[in-house]
Design a protein around this motif. Sequence first.
Motif, PDB file in Angstrom:
ATOM      1  N   LYS A   1      11.906  12.230  43.808  1.00  0.00           N
ATOM      2  CA  LYS A   1      10.625  11.806  44.904  1.00  0.00           C
ATOM      3  C   LYS A   1       9.313  13.034  45.119  1.00  0.00           C
ATOM      4  O   LYS A   1       8.458  12.642  45.143  1.00  0.00           O
ATOM      5  CB  LYS A   1      11.217  11.470  46.111  1.00  0.00           C
ATOM      6  CG  LYS A   1      10.326  10.935  47.055  1.00  0.00           C
ATOM      7  CD  LYS A   1      11.004  10.420  48.213  1.00  0.00           C
ATOM      8  CE  LYS A   1      10.081   9.805  49.459  1.00  0.00           C
ATOM      9  NZ  LYS A   1      10.688   9.267  50.537  1.00  0.00           N
ATOM     10  N   ASP A   2      10.065  14.293  44.579  1.00  0.00           N
ATOM     11  CA  ASP A   2       9.292  15.066  45.042  1.00  0.00           C
ATOM     12  C   ASP A   2       8.085  15.373  43.769  1.00  0.00           C
ATOM     13  O   ASP A   2       7.171  16.228  43.866  1.00  0.00           O
ATOM     14  CB  ASP A   2       9.928  16.444  45.455  1.00  0.00           C
ATOM     15  CG  ASP A   2      10.849  17.092  44.092  1.00  0.00           C
ATOM     16  OD1 ASP A   2      11.024  16.162  43.126  1.00  0.00           O
ATOM     17  OD2 ASP A   2      11.413  18.147  44.443  1.00  0.00           O
ATOM     18  N   ARG A   3       8.353  14.665  42.732  1.00  0.00           N
ATOM     19  CA  ARG A   3       7.374  14.627  41.672  1.00  0.00           C
ATOM     20  C   ARG A   3       5.999  13.873  42.140  1.00  0.00           C
ATOM     21  O   ARG A   3       5.124  14.238  41.343  1.00  0.00           O
ATOM     22  CB  ARG A   3       7.876  13.852  40.538  1.00  0.00           C
ATOM     23  CG  ARG A   3       9.036  14.482  39.724  1.00  0.00           C
ATOM     24  CD  ARG A   3       9.441  13.515  38.475  1.00  0.00           C
ATOM     25  NE  ARG A   3       8.582  13.496  37.733  1.00  0.00           N
ATOM     26  CZ  ARG A   3       7.590  12.639  37.047  1.00  0.00           C
ATOM     27  NH1 ARG A   3       8.117  11.224  37.505  1.00  0.00           N
ATOM     28  NH2 ARG A   3       6.879  12.681  36.157  1.00  0.00           N
ATOM     29  N   PHE A   4       6.143  13.132  43.013  1.00  0.00           N
ATOM     30  CA  PHE A   4       4.923  12.462  43.452  1.00  0.00           C
ATOM     31  C   PHE A   4       4.013  13.243  44.574  1.00  0.00           C
ATOM     32  O   PHE A   4       4.742  13.557  45.639  1.00  0.00           O
ATOM     33  CB  PHE A   4       5.306  11.055  44.000  1.00  0.00           C
ATOM     34  CG  PHE A   4       5.852  10.300  42.824  1.00  0.00           C
ATOM     35  CD1 PHE A   4       5.158   9.246  41.938  1.00  0.00           C
ATOM     36  CD2 PHE A   4       7.302  10.351  42.467  1.00  0.00           C
ATOM     37  CE1 PHE A   4       5.831   8.832  40.784  1.00  0.00           C
ATOM     38  CE2 PHE A   4       7.844   9.662  41.656  1.00  0.00           C
ATOM     39  CZ  PHE A   4       7.229   8.790  40.575  1.00  0.00           C
ATOM     40  N   VAL A   5       2.818  12.966  44.712  1.00  0.00           N
ATOM     41  CA  VAL A   5       2.037  13.577  45.853  1.00  0.00           C
ATOM     42  C   VAL A   5       2.182  12.776  47.068  1.00  0.00           C
ATOM     43  O   VAL A   5       2.308  11.547  46.956  1.00  0.00           O
ATOM     44  CB  VAL A   5       0.414  13.745  45.508  1.00  0.00           C
ATOM     45  CG1 VAL A   5       0.141  14.483  44.179  1.00  0.00           C
ATOM     46  CG2 VAL A   5       0.024  12.319  45.049  1.00  0.00           C
ATOM     47  N   ASP A   6       2.099  13.522  48.175  1.00  0.00           N
ATOM     48  CA  ASP A   6       2.482  12.946  49.529  1.00  0.00           C
ATOM     49  C   ASP A   6       1.490  11.768  49.597  1.00  0.00           C
ATOM     50  O   ASP A   6       1.892  10.725  50.477  1.00  0.00           O
ATOM     51  CB  ASP A   6       2.429  14.015  50.760  1.00  0.00           C
ATOM     52  CG  ASP A   6       3.420  15.038  50.371  1.00  0.00           C
ATOM     53  OD1 ASP A   6       4.428  14.711  49.766  1.00  0.00           O
ATOM     54  OD2 ASP A   6       3.175  16.146  50.989  1.00  0.00           O
ATOM     55  N   SER A   7       0.116  11.794  49.600  1.00  0.00           N
ATOM     56  CA  SER A   7      -0.912  10.829  49.847  1.00  0.00           C
ATOM     57  C   SER A   7      -0.265   9.357  49.032  1.00  0.00           C
ATOM     58  O   SER A   7      -0.388   8.541  49.725  1.00  0.00           O
ATOM     59  CB  SER A   7      -2.251  11.234  49.229  1.00  0.00           C
ATOM     60  OG  SER A   7      -2.453  11.355  48.071  1.00  0.00           O
ATOM     61  N   ALA A   8       0.007   9.512  47.887  1.00  0.00           N
ATOM     62  CA  ALA A   8       0.503   8.203  47.191  1.00  0.00           C
ATOM     63  C   ALA A   8       1.899   7.751  47.856  1.00  0.00           C
ATOM     64  O   ALA A   8       2.178   6.523  47.974  1.00  0.00           O
ATOM     65  CB  ALA A   8       0.596   8.851  45.594  1.00  0.00           C
ATOM     66  N   LEU A   9       2.759   8.596  48.165  1.00  0.00           N
ATOM     67  CA  LEU A   9       4.073   8.163  48.620  1.00  0.00           C
ATOM     68  C   LEU A   9       3.801   7.391  50.089  1.00  0.00           C
ATOM     69  O   LEU A   9       4.742   6.654  50.568  1.00  0.00           O
ATOM     70  CB  LEU A   9       4.950   9.543  48.799  1.00  0.00           C
ATOM     71  CG  LEU A   9       5.642   9.926  47.567  1.00  0.00           C
ATOM     72  CD1 LEU A   9       6.273  11.122  47.753  1.00  0.00           C
ATOM     73  CD2 LEU A   9       6.504   8.827  46.826  1.00  0.00           C
ATOM     74  N   GLY A  10       2.768   7.808  50.694  1.00  0.00           N
ATOM     75  CA  GLY A  10       2.519   7.069  51.959  1.00  0.00           C
ATOM     76  C   GLY A  10       2.178   5.833  51.942  1.00  0.00           C
ATOM     77  O   GLY A  10       2.012   5.278  53.205  1.00  0.00           O
ATOM     78  N   SER A  11       1.884   5.304  50.862  1.00  0.00           N
ATOM     79  CA  SER A  11       1.565   3.967  50.664  1.00  0.00           C
ATOM     80  C   SER A  11       2.574   3.225  49.697  1.00  0.00           C
ATOM     81  O   SER A  11       2.151   2.490  49.054  1.00  0.00           O
ATOM     82  CB  SER A  11       0.145   3.622  50.152  1.00  0.00           C
ATOM     83  OG  SER A  11      -0.859   4.100  51.254  1.00  0.00           O
ATOM     84  N   THR A  12       3.787   3.546  50.049  1.00  0.00           N
ATOM     85  CA  THR A  12       4.843   2.721  49.175  1.00  0.00           C
ATOM     86  C   THR A  12       5.831   2.101  50.240  1.00  0.00           C
ATOM     87  O   THR A  12       6.784   1.317  49.557  1.00  0.00           O
ATOM     88  CB  THR A  12       5.565   3.746  48.581  1.00  0.00           C
ATOM     89  OG1 THR A  12       6.126   4.727  49.366  1.00  0.00           O
ATOM     90  CG2 THR A  12       4.779   4.547  47.361  1.00  0.00           C
ATOM     91  N   GLY A  13       5.695   1.877  51.405  1.00  0.00           N
ATOM     92  CA  GLY A  13       6.517   1.028  52.314  1.00  0.00           C
ATOM     93  C   GLY A  13       6.391   1.542  53.834  1.00  0.00           C
ATOM     94  O   GLY A  13       5.834   2.610  54.038  1.00  0.00           O
ATOM     95  N   ALA A  14       7.113   0.765  54.567  1.00  0.00           N
ATOM     96  CA  ALA A  14       7.190   1.232  55.943  1.00  0.00           C
ATOM     97  C   ALA A  14       7.834   2.593  56.565  1.00  0.00           C
ATOM     98  O   ALA A  14       8.779   2.748  55.570  1.00  0.00           O
ATOM     99  CB  ALA A  14       7.892   0.087  56.699  1.00  0.00           C
TER     100      ALA A  14
END
Length: 438
Positions: free
Chosen positions: A130-143
């Motif tokens: 999961k840490d490969r992805f930037v936080d701003s993008a992960l913030g729009s992946t679900g509740a």
Amino acid sequence: MRRIRAAAAGAVTVSLLTAVTACGGGSSTGGGSNDSPKTLTYWASNQGASIEVDKKVLQPELDKFEKQSGIKVKVEVVPWSDLLNRILTATTSGQGPDVLNIGNTWSASLQATGALLPWDASNFAKIGGKDRFVDSALGSTGAQGKDPAAVPLYSMAYALYYNKKMFADAGLATPPATWDELVADGKKLSKGGKWGLGAEGSNPSENIHHVFVFAKQHGADFFTADGKPDFTSDGTVAAVKQYIDLMAKDKVIAPGNAEYAQNQSVSDFAKGKNAMLLWQSASANLKSQGMSDDAYGIAPVPVQSGTPGTGTNVNSMVAGINLAVFKNSHNLDGATKFVKFMTSDAEQKILNTAYSSIPPVRTAQTDATFNTPANAVLKDTLAKSAAALPQVADESQFETTVGTAVKALFADAAAGRAVTTESVKAELEKAQQQMPAK
């Protein structure tokens, strides 16, 4: 999310109510298997200037995946006007693809159907973590508090694109930094059959992206902290009115834009009919329509005052496309391998270059390819002044109802009917009444 287009409002509403209120969607929640290990079906969203452009971008990469894995991917590029409704139908029927693109703003709504594979620690480990992805993008992946329903694929932000020659001819040396400046500039540019700014007034989802930003700038949200609709607060009403007034009162958007829903405002900008465009990562689209990179400039979306930032100076939603897997896929292992392939550093560079988007994968994002002046604006916006749309189960319904209310208000403006605070509030009240009862 990128290039979201208007869904068929009635069909989406019915499908969404069925899918979300059922909280499981019947057969859609059935377990998957690996019964068909040599094939995958993939619904890709229309990211380029046309479906044919997308096929030319994607097919060489799918052929590459087949050569590496032995798995043949059958791709269908689905227009944005159909995508959400098709997905919602698939979540209730269980008859969907193995892998699909979703607008990131839909993540929580589709997560609530129970049809998508959750990306828990074990599944993330299969694609590199999961840490490969930037936080701003992960913030729009679900509740919040739940395992993501999808994996980030393309990241985008809104920017203000402006025609350098048209600005120079009007005696304008710099792009507008505030909305008052945009209106003043737009009035100088709106002459001789040309207009200051383009819009997609008949596109509910595009409307949502803009009124969400205006609401943030007015210190408001469309949902309360506990996820209940709140469409008629003073701030949201003022936000919607300010957006509609760009056509109704300020006269910087052509009345004909009230009927636009299929990227016509982008084409108008590329052809020099509009001097400004508010869009997500538009460079590749503009280039495909013959507009050279040096013909336009890119600046942050205006704010009410000051400079873009957090709080009331938010100037973009966190836009992007996520990659999801239907949990009843007959090739779960293959689907996971495909997600790993599409989010690999190499593919992230190829695909995000093709679509002038920003890789949500950290190592790919730092590549020199994405250090262009245009990308600098987008990356800075994502890092400092973008906010995610509400990650609530009713988000897709919100896009349909409020986006359609804004569409109706644009129609009023185009027809010369008065758009008042009272008429805006009335439309938003009707939209709120259409939301599922809590």
